[in-house]
Design an enzyme around this catalytic site. Sequence first.
Site, PDB file in Angstrom:
ATOM      1  CE1 TYR A  95      42.903  31.513  35.844  1.00  0.00           C
ATOM      2  CE2 TYR A  95      43.842  32.257  33.754  1.00  0.00           C
ATOM      3  CZ  TYR A  95      43.335  31.246  34.550  1.00  0.00           C
ATOM      4  OH  TYR A  95      43.277  29.959  34.070  1.00  0.00           O
ATOM      5  CG  HIS A  96      49.296  33.915  37.386  1.00  0.00           C
ATOM      6  ND1 HIS A  96      49.607  34.836  36.408  1.00  0.00           N
ATOM      7  CD2 HIS A  96      49.772  34.434  38.545  1.00  0.00           C
ATOM      8  CE1 HIS A  96      50.241  35.861  36.957  1.00  0.00           C
ATOM      9  NE2 HIS A  96      50.345  35.648  38.244  1.00  0.00           N
ATOM     10  CB  CYS A 191      45.477  45.084  36.824  1.00  0.00           C
ATOM     11  SG  CYS A 191      46.634  43.735  36.539  1.00  0.00           S
TER      12      CYS A 191
END
Length: 226
Positions: A95-96, A191
């Site tokens: 996520y960003h 991840c």
Amino acid sequence: MADYGFGKLNLDAARKSSVQDGVEWVTSREPVAYPDAVAVMEARAAAIAAGQANESVWLLEHPPIYTAGTSAQDADLLDARFPVYRTGRGGQFTYHGPGQRIGYVMLDLKQRRPDVRAYVHDLEDWLIGALDQFGVKGERRDGRVGIWVQRGLKEDKIAALGVRIKRWVTFHGVSLNVDPDLSHFSGIVPCGVSQHGVTSLADLGIKTTMDDVDAALRRSFEKVFG
């Protein structure tokens, strides 16, 4: 040298830059759309490989998004509440978003050290060194990508890595959780690791500014990469 790469975006009003030891540091003040960032990185990496531009470190934030690396499993996308981008970097889903410092690193490994494992190790050292300046002990974990913080009996991830290398020039890079909305991570298995959580400097009780984080990243970078 010409401003290859960044000239493809109208960033002049929204960024600041400086050059130190042949590396151009660029900081974007406003969130940058992910496709635009990828286009800039690819152009800059090509220019570096051609000897037409300085190496660069780009510090920025993205609007809320999920990105899927080359090892991403579809089952790890639990709730596509934000745009999802398939990308050529290594790794799985991440996520960003606002409150997270992204560090895109474009270095010429042919002129430095053409060793991918050593480069990834250096990125980890870079993050660990930056966290240490805030009194946070960031650690590696065998079999798990990223930087982790031990919190009693549990471990939480505070930073992620994902790299791509073309013609021995690096791009993509790292993300460090400063003060993002941690609930946004629940839409994915970050991840590919479901047994552990995520944290941030703010979640650890550390109040700081993005400028302070940028300064810490720069100091640590200079120690690790020279």
